[in-house]
Write a protein that holds these residues in place. Structure first.
Motif, PDB file in Angstrom:
ATOM      1  N   LEU A 224       0.839  -1.200   0.000  1.00 37.03           N
ATOM      2  CA  LEU A 224       0.000   0.000   0.000  1.00 37.03           C
ATOM      3  C   LEU A 224       0.868   1.240   0.000  1.00 37.03           C
ATOM      4  CD1 LEU A 224      -2.845   1.303   0.346  1.00 37.03           C
ATOM      5  CD2 LEU A 224      -2.348   1.373   2.797  1.00 37.03           C
ATOM      6  N   PHE A 225       0.747   2.023  -1.053  1.00 34.96           N
ATOM      7  CA  PHE A 225       1.292   3.377  -0.991  1.00 34.96           C
ATOM      8  C   PHE A 225       0.236   4.264  -0.339  1.00 34.96           C
ATOM      9  CE2 PHE A 225       3.422   1.577  -4.773  1.00 34.96           C
ATOM     10  CZ  PHE A 225       4.742   1.722  -4.373  1.00 34.96           C
ATOM     11  N   PHE A 226       0.662   5.126   0.544  1.00 31.96           N
ATOM     12  CA  PHE A 226      -0.302   6.006   1.221  1.00 31.96           C
ATOM     13  C   PHE A 226       0.306   7.395   1.394  1.00 31.96           C
ATOM     14  CE2 PHE A 226       1.547   6.251   5.501  1.00 31.96           C
ATOM     15  CZ  PHE A 226       2.426   5.178   5.486  1.00 31.96           C
ATOM     16  N   HIS A 227      -0.551   8.375   1.377  1.00 28.65           N
ATOM     17  CA  HIS A 227      -0.041   9.734   1.600  1.00 28.65           C
ATOM     18  C   HIS A 227      -0.070  10.070   3.094  1.00 28.65           C
ATOM     19  CE1 HIS A 227      -4.433  10.696   1.203  1.00 28.65           C
ATOM     20  NE2 HIS A 227      -4.147  11.490   2.194  1.00 28.65           N
ATOM     21  N   GLY A 228       0.816  10.953   3.478  1.00 33.43           N
ATOM     22  CA  GLY A 228       0.877  11.460   4.842  1.00 33.43           C
ATOM     23  C   GLY A 228       0.992  12.968   4.783  1.00 33.43           C
ATOM     24  N   VAL A 229       0.451  13.613   5.796  1.00 33.82           N
ATOM     25  CA  VAL A 229       0.401  15.069   5.784  1.00 33.82           C
ATOM     26  C   VAL A 229       1.063  15.617   7.040  1.00 33.82           C
ATOM     27  CG1 VAL A 229      -1.128  17.080   5.740  1.00 33.82           C
ATOM     28  CG2 VAL A 229      -1.713  15.033   4.439  1.00 33.82           C
ATOM     29  N   LEU A 230       1.924  16.580   6.827  1.00 32.82           N
ATOM     30  CA  LEU A 230       2.581  17.316   7.901  1.00 32.82           C
ATOM     31  C   LEU A 230       2.034  18.741   7.866  1.00 32.82           C
ATOM     32  CD1 LEU A 230       6.435  17.490   8.428  1.00 32.82           C
ATOM     33  CD2 LEU A 230       5.188  19.558   7.921  1.00 32.82           C
ATOM     34  N   THR A 231       1.834  19.331   9.038  1.00 31.03           N
ATOM     35  CA  THR A 231       1.363  20.712   9.089  1.00 31.03           C
ATOM     36  C   THR A 231       2.536  21.631   9.377  1.00 31.03           C
ATOM     37  OG1 THR A 231      -0.771  19.968   9.900  1.00 31.03           O
ATOM     38  CG2 THR A 231      -0.256  22.291  10.188  1.00 31.03           C
ATOM     39  N   SER A 232       2.941  22.383   8.378  1.00 34.53           N
ATOM     40  CA  SER A 232       3.973  23.396   8.600  1.00 34.53           C
ATOM     41  C   SER A 232       3.280  24.682   9.002  1.00 34.53           C
ATOM     42  CB  SER A 232       4.776  23.631   7.329  1.00 34.53           C
ATOM     43  OG  SER A 232       4.151  24.589   6.507  1.00 34.53           O
ATOM     44  N   CYS A 233       4.049  25.712   9.306  1.00 35.13           N
ATOM     45  CA  CYS A 233       3.394  26.977   9.662  1.00 35.13           C
ATOM     46  C   CYS A 233       2.852  27.675   8.431  1.00 35.13           C
ATOM     47  CB  CYS A 233       4.309  27.858  10.485  1.00 35.13           C
ATOM     48  SG  CYS A 233       5.811  28.305   9.681  1.00 35.13           S
ATOM     49  N   ASN A 234       2.988  27.084   7.276  1.00 32.57           N
ATOM     50  CA  ASN A 234       2.291  27.607   6.101  1.00 32.57           C
ATOM     51  C   ASN A 234       1.325  26.591   5.511  1.00 32.57           C
ATOM     52  OD1 ASN A 234       2.926  30.309   5.796  1.00 32.57           O
ATOM     53  ND2 ASN A 234       4.960  29.835   5.084  1.00 32.57           N
ATOM     54  N   GLY A 235       0.800  25.679   6.305  1.00 29.42           N
ATOM     55  CA  GLY A 235      -0.232  24.775   5.828  1.00 29.42           C
ATOM     56  C   GLY A 235       0.233  23.341   5.693  1.00 29.42           C
ATOM     57  N   PHE A 236      -0.551  22.561   4.974  1.00 28.95           N
ATOM     58  CA  PHE A 236      -0.324  21.124   4.861  1.00 28.95           C
ATOM     59  C   PHE A 236       0.779  20.814   3.842  1.00 28.95           C
ATOM     60  CE2 PHE A 236      -5.015  19.984   5.994  1.00 28.95           C
ATOM     61  CZ  PHE A 236      -4.757  20.233   7.318  1.00 28.95           C
ATOM     62  N   VAL A 237       1.583  19.800   4.113  1.00 26.25           N
ATOM     63  CA  VAL A 237       2.558  19.254   3.162  1.00 26.25           C
ATOM     64  C   VAL A 237       2.224  17.775   2.978  1.00 26.25           C
ATOM     65  CG1 VAL A 237       4.993  18.778   2.718  1.00 26.25           C
ATOM     66  CG2 VAL A 237       4.335  20.889   3.881  1.00 26.25           C
ATOM     67  N   TYR A 238       1.922  17.381   1.737  1.00 26.82           N
ATOM     68  CA  TYR A 238       1.546  16.008   1.418  1.00 26.82           C
ATOM     69  C   TYR A 238       2.727  15.267   0.802  1.00 26.82           C
ATOM     70  CZ  TYR A 238      -3.516  16.942   1.889  1.00 26.82           C
ATOM     71  OH  TYR A 238      -4.770  17.251   2.362  1.00 26.82           O
ATOM     72  N   SER A 239       3.163  14.186   1.433  1.00 26.39           N
ATOM     73  CA  SER A 239       4.182  13.284   0.909  1.00 26.39           C
ATOM     74  C   SER A 239       3.553  11.901   0.776  1.00 26.39           C
ATOM     75  CB  SER A 239       5.367  13.210   1.878  1.00 26.39           C
ATOM     76  OG  SER A 239       5.864  14.503   2.151  1.00 26.39           O
ATOM     77  N   PHE A 240       4.316  10.918   0.249  1.00 24.41           N
ATOM     78  CA  PHE A 240       3.782   9.564   0.317  1.00 24.41           C
ATOM     79  C   PHE A 240       4.840   8.545   0.681  1.00 24.41           C
ATOM     80  CE2 PHE A 240       4.419   9.506  -4.410  1.00 24.41           C
ATOM     81  CZ  PHE A 240       5.026   8.276  -4.604  1.00 24.41           C
ATOM     82  N   GLY A 241       4.390   7.479   1.332  1.00 26.12           N
ATOM     83  CA  GLY A 241       5.240   6.380   1.744  1.00 26.12           C
ATOM     84  C   GLY A 241       4.554   5.064   1.433  1.00 26.12           C
ATOM     85  N   ALA A 242       5.002   3.981   2.105  1.00 27.82           N
ATOM     86  CA  ALA A 242       4.461   2.667   1.799  1.00 27.82           C
ATOM     87  C   ALA A 242       4.337   1.824   3.063  1.00 27.82           C
ATOM     88  CB  ALA A 242       5.341   1.948   0.786  1.00 27.82           C
ATOM     89  N   ALA A 243       3.442   0.832   2.959  1.00 28.70           N
ATOM     90  CA  ALA A 243       3.276  -0.145   4.028  1.00 28.70           C
ATOM     91  C   ALA A 243       2.920  -1.485   3.387  1.00 28.70           C
ATOM     92  CB  ALA A 243       2.171   0.292   4.991  1.00 28.70           C
ATOM     93  N   LEU A 244       3.081  -2.548   4.153  1.00 31.75           N
ATOM     94  CA  LEU A 244       2.700  -3.873   3.682  1.00 31.75           C
ATOM     95  C   LEU A 244       1.638  -4.423   4.633  1.00 31.75           C
ATOM     96  CD1 LEU A 244       3.847  -5.604   1.268  1.00 31.75           C
ATOM     97  CD2 LEU A 244       4.835  -7.056   3.033  1.00 31.75           C
ATOM     98  N   LEU A 245       0.488  -4.811   4.059  1.00 32.28           N
ATOM     99  CA  LEU A 245      -0.635  -5.288   4.864  1.00 32.28           C
ATOM    100  C   LEU A 245      -0.778  -6.797   4.708  1.00 32.28           C
ATOM    101  CD1 LEU A 245      -3.245  -2.544   3.869  1.00 32.28           C
ATOM    102  CD2 LEU A 245      -1.500  -2.482   5.664  1.00 32.28           C
ATOM    103  N   ASP A 246      -1.251  -7.423   5.739  1.00 33.63           N
ATOM    104  CA  ASP A 246      -1.444  -8.866   5.733  1.00 33.63           C
ATOM    105  C   ASP A 246      -2.414  -9.284   4.621  1.00 33.63           C
ATOM    106  OD1 ASP A 246      -1.045 -11.431   7.575  1.00 33.63           O
ATOM    107  OD2 ASP A 246      -3.146 -11.375   6.901  1.00 33.63           O
ATOM    108  N   LEU A 247      -2.073 -10.356   3.912  1.00 30.79           N
ATOM    109  CA  LEU A 247      -2.896 -10.755   2.757  1.00 30.79           C
ATOM    110  C   LEU A 247      -4.313 -11.140   3.163  1.00 30.79           C
ATOM    111  CD1 LEU A 247      -0.560 -12.819   0.398  1.00 30.79           C
ATOM    112  CD2 LEU A 247      -1.535 -10.558   0.005  1.00 30.79           C
ATOM    113  N   GLU A 248      -4.451 -11.859   4.239  1.00 26.10           N
ATOM    114  CA  GLU A 248      -5.779 -12.347   4.621  1.00 26.10           C
ATOM    115  C   GLU A 248      -6.479 -11.449   5.632  1.00 26.10           C
ATOM    116  OE1 GLU A 248      -7.164 -14.739   2.859  1.00 26.10           O
ATOM    117  OE2 GLU A 248      -5.278 -14.484   1.770  1.00 26.10           O
TER     118      GLU A 248
END
Lengths: 323, 323, 323, 323, 323, 323
Positions: A224-248
């Motif tokens: 799963l690629f997913f986005h994450g958001v950080l709040t800077s003092c000028n608003g949201f910053v959207y980046s993306f990372g990854a995770a691995l989820l159980d198949l079942e």
């Protein structure tokens, strides 16, 4: 196993001298903001292989800044022809048919058809589900979950006979929190058995997170690629990372990469209608070569492309995982 | 008198045709965001002369967006080699040693060693103090002041036997207010005799202000560069200006320049993780020539350099001062 | 051991049929809001034994709603005579002498004199410290800690030669967070070695907490009553509970009672200038009988009294403790 | 009929291959931020034909970030000479003369003189009115309406003997709402008969709207360009569109264009002191050719120019109108 | 001189043993919340002498919590008969006639008729003006000033031929700021020459202030009762105080009493739809005896009465004035 | 038809001289805040007929201010015995079993058992569903809908074979918005076919609304009592009103009463942990007599009772309905 070869996946090798796990396409953005006459911006869009070519559902904000989703086709996944008019959805219920807004689509082949999910305005942001078999006729099913919700993403096959959907419950504004949950359904209409998947963590994903492209099945789990958001003092910053989820039990997280894989750094990611956004909505995968192509929105304005290798992503997850 | 010659100070003459009191280095930024493999951004960093060369403590946010401080060396103050790993701090108390975050360092030679101060996460932002004598071994002393505080800057010599520190009390978020105070200590551990130095003023410094580089001693007073923040309808804008503080009672302001000296105008200051930020953390000074080199962060992303002449700065202060 | 007999402690037995660990005085409030001609409200006040009678420092907000602290005397701790004029503080430094606001005093006998601490306006809320030996002459020492801070409470004896103060760092408004820290000082002027004591917990203390009366020494540890704040959809609710701190390392919490001991329930606690506040600032203790009398403010308007037995409080802490 | 020929209107044909109703000047920005020695930025400025050339009143924020309005002249409407010092206003009342701030001017020829309106600081943002006959002597009249108000724009002739002014009531901060009203006056001093003109609509104008340049008279109605603001998760985005108001009852809207005509897309509109702003304050019109030149601020930093044809604007309004 | 005898002014002597300048009627509240079948609450209401008896315009919030104004009559100013239906306003303009909300009326005899001003919903809170000559027929004139404004109060005679109105510009919510301005008009329709009268001060009036009853003419100046608001951590607290304005230049403040005269302390002021509100909207005055009767709303729920003596009020102003 | 006789319904006739459609029980509150040793407050609770007596599920906040639900029994519906310990829920999944918080229960007899729904903490407020057949053993089923949701209320019989639930999507704080939706389920686990029922309206229900007691079936439709919230400048005010929903399509509103039926006016509704709250969670109905007894929370502190007659409620709805 769902994944198959996709020999014509768009591709460009990693630039010499770099070791980034995910790298940008050198000709980004692949879709400019004014690519159709009516569009103010085209971004956060979903692409799938279709009849040897590629089809997609694209978020196009028009010059009124109405948000809607449009169909497009491409021979190579790079050069796109996108309809100037939004998709028309077949729907018997006039209340459900009424347009409020549609945005941030995902597309998935599941069973015998392509399902589209998106953020659907129904007295607030909800998760709309529809399907198409030919990218000509599109049928609206239902809002999968109550408002206020965004980033509804289907797992690309049933698990124990149940459909599975990731989503991110929200509020009705520019939400300042958000965790990923997984819900199950026997019929794509009624959803339950809601399970918490993962929440925010410090750093690039401190404010909220949301599922990105449809998860990719691997022998080890759902990537799963997913986005994450950080709040800077000028608003949201959207980046993306990854995770691995159980198949079942895909609400169980096996690995969760510590660093992000891509953060807004180029002009087309940092300057635009919403500065400092990279937001992935689709990923193509060619199992034989391990190539992954990730489509993402830049600055809520244009569509861009990034690349990665499956084995390197899995290595990254193993090495950097923080649960 | 502390200041001495620094013949190898980085330098570039004022561009022809301009009369700005502070001017940018033409090859900015001198440190790019990805200058180390682990870094997402390198900015708000402190530089000092060291053994005929230059040493520095650098704010490096890694790709998780964890904030930490790293060591670096340079022959000329322009080209830097920065450690990929953060500084390890010697500290006996496990609670104090625990890492929450470290950022925005300043470095000062004081007595027989280099002291480093920074914004140290301890149940919120506090002012950490540590020291090094050789830039090899770094020892943590204590958090100088209670949270919530930022921009702790030591005066580079004792005054009447007491250490003096400027700081900016804050809250635990993206603080919307902030004045500069001065505190005194017999031992760098216990601080008291807190005195108000200066507060916000309309315009570029309307929201909050904070001490920048370690003050530079002049016969007329301590030259303090400080940042000021304006709140636009799209967030904070960080500029910097200057003031002159009384040599013996440094909480007394002799001059305070009306306009700012540098505001975000270039791409590397206006575009990045936090748009519209110039944030100085260090200044070098060569007394014989009057040259000043100011290191500052751009857009919370890169490190840049600007130059000025001491006599022109003092003239500017005299002519524009508004108390 | 500091604590001694206080035979004339105000007292009233627990009402029949109740088992509350802390119970209210039946004639509350003991001080009405208009008890002096100038006062709008009298609350959050500190009382100590003095020359066989009782003396106190009282928060009196006047009819302009200026906040200041006044002296008072009482024969029995119940009927009080409070000065109409605020305390005048001897202080040489005109900047420190300037009145901004003073509120929420605590008084403690420590060494050879009574120290008073309070929230002192100095470019925002700070912790003022002064002393008196005779309740006639009051001398201002210094602001112990930088703004923004409130609820500064001295431990009633030195520990390892150092003064110890609890405080609650804040912001400059109606702060929405707040943990208790302990700081040490060799001279009551310079403070350092800041240690985290305890933070918020769910329920009645979810928003912020702060030390209440001067801690009471027991063989098992320092008994600290502290207030906790819950945010309802109609604002803050102030209750109070108790904790036991280590005698030698008072930043270590031995017990922390799960439930609160008193929450606003009576009319004089629920209706007034700030509805739903009980706020303790002083406690008397008679060791031979184990009686404790707690003075607290009601609804930021009046002063009230509650009672408890030391052994029952300690039992409560042992049984309900949640760290 | 007020409009007359303006043969020397600045002009550049629509770029080949585009069909935008409004297009940018290829050499934008026409005025750089540092065009005068004192200026930090020059934007949101008003231009009128004057003695065969052009005169203007310019918003210049100085390096202290004080906001004031300056005079300028140009031969061609493109290259400007702007005074380094702000306009001095003749005014007998010292309270009204006192400078708080002045910004966002409009200029209109009305009767026998040029009237200037602007956002005038008088215990908050108000609508200042003054006049000049020669661009040498400027006389302050009065604040037309109470604070808090912005974007006061005069209709360029009396209607039924009454002056008419559009304005946008606000609050005293970065207002999050705002509709356009029209008020009438017999004397430019006393204003009443306030009528609602139009409010916000979804999309690019969802947060607030405000009149832009002085309306242009056409046989069908007053052509009003107006700005609209959308709130993204990184702050406000300012675009502009158009409406047609009834000639005799200008609070009645005949057409209101659905899409915006220009949104921030270029670097000089997206990067600067306030990212993502296009803000028009003046429009020139040459009736014989139908050419319109619109002056607008970019990113609250620079001044830019855009062009349109009257017949195309009216077609756009007819076709896209949504009331 | 406008003021004349009002022998039947409601009255009750100051309670024995108190010295308050303003004291409450012992049978408060004089009007209960449910005094008419349709009312949820009746408060913030205006009373005038009328044909030897008393007439009034009353704010009645109905059980839908719609805010409207109703007529009432009384023989003694204490027992009131209030119409169950709101006043119907004659008005030709259907847009102005449309009901949005009406509240907080003031009534004044001026020239040959009674003028009513109130907070009138017109795309937000504005100042409605209407008149009646017989309390049977009520005619709507205009909204005097643009939204967003509240607390519009007419001076009870023309000054230099001009009508004068005090008002308090606001925003469109529960405004957190507010100063009093004075505007002038030749015709009660068009208003201009706006002058700042007074702003907030620390303490009971720190958040916003607004004119209360119609000012009372005295040889020394206009006596203005005004409300002030303090923000506690549980919301707004409304008290009222007094000021004296210059007879000919009523924007000039001669005296401004430091303390408030009445703050919410009784149950009917502290408990109700909005806790902690006293809000005066009318005052009667009997010049021969100096008696003043002040009608005020309690807790935005009921109507109450307080009394004062003119000479004591003026003494209070002289002695406590802080400008 | 579900409704049957309930001869022992608690009852008290309307007080003489009043005509309110809903009236209070004269001995309110029927359950005091400290009715169990552990409770801080008991309110927002649900009651059903059970074996000729009454059973209930009660919200009890304990002295830590933890929110949980407890069982209780009563012979007459007035005098209650409530368990000191919360209900233990049988549940196999340890993650679902974990206690975060439980509050605001509703109970309904549906099919062969009593279902309980409540606001269940699961990474935020969600709608928990469980059941009991004997009020001895309670089994947890699932969270019906994703967070963030509150006020989940089951329709008391299946419609077209589907369970129906009303709910009010929220955010994770003190939500400032909220509409009522209806969702359907084949199995009480999986929910879909979400339909908007009704949203906020001006006045007493301007901020948010939520279903109250389980709807009562009448030949004309489902009678729904619902709460509405108004935001005063001192926080939220909770009142309740009524609506009639279509029997077969309960998302269609037939009538919606304009005024509220009960608003906080008594001391036990206006003073307490959250001032100004009436919040109904259960209603009993005796069809033969038409009597209705409504249980509601007062000030989030105590439990109270109100009465009404079915025919009068329906008349009220017909006459005052505003859709």
């Amino acid at each position: 196993m769902l994944n198959t070869a996709l020999a014509n996946i768009p591709w460009e090798d990693r630039p010499a001298g770099t070791s980034d796990v995910v790298w940008r396409y050198s000709r980004n953005p692949i879709i400019q903001r004014n690519a159709t006459p009516s569009s103010n911006s085209i971004f956060n869009s979903a692409v799938v292989p279709f009849q040897g070519r590629f089809a997609g559902v694209f978020r196009c904000d028009n010059k009124k800044r109405e948000m809607n989703i449009h169909r497009g086709f491409s021979d190579d996944g790079l050069a796109w022809h996108i309809d100037n008019e939004p998709i028309e959805w077949l729907c018997d219920d006039p209340e459900l048919r009424a347009f409020e807004h549609r945005y941030d689509p995902r597309v998935v082949w599941l069973g015998d058809r392509y399902y589209v999910t998106w953020c659907n305005g129904y007295h607030g942001p909800a998760i709309g589900i529809g399907y198409t078999q030919d990218f000509e006729k599109f049928t609206f099913l239902e809002n999968a979950l109550l408002p206020y919700n965004r980033n509804g993403v289907l797992v690309p096959r049933k698990i124990n006979g149940m459909f599975c959907m990731l989503s991110r419950p929200s509020d009705n504004g520019h939400t300042r929190y958000g965790d990923i949950f997984l819900s199950r359904s026997p019929d794509l209409i009624h959803w339950g058995e809601h399970r918490f998947v993962m929440g925010t963590k410090k750093g690039w994903q401190e404010t909220k997170i949301g599922a990105g492209p449809v998860p990719i099945e691997t022998p080890e789990g759902w990537l799963l690629f997913f986005h994450g958001v950080l709040t800077s003092c000028n608003g949201f910053v959207y980046s993306f990372g990854a995770a691995l989820l159980d198949l079942e039990q895909p609400w169980k997280v096996i690995y969760r990469g510590g660093p992000c894989l891509l953060s807004p750094q180029t002009t087309y990611e940092c300057v635009g209608d919403v500065p400092n956004v990279v937001f992935p909505c689709a990923a193509l995968y060619d199992q034989p070569t391990g190539r992954i192509a990730i489509y993402y929105g830049g600055a809520d304005t244009v569509t861009a492309l990034a690349f990665a290798m499956m084995d390197e992503i899995l290595d990254f997850l193993r090495e950097s995982s923080e649960l």
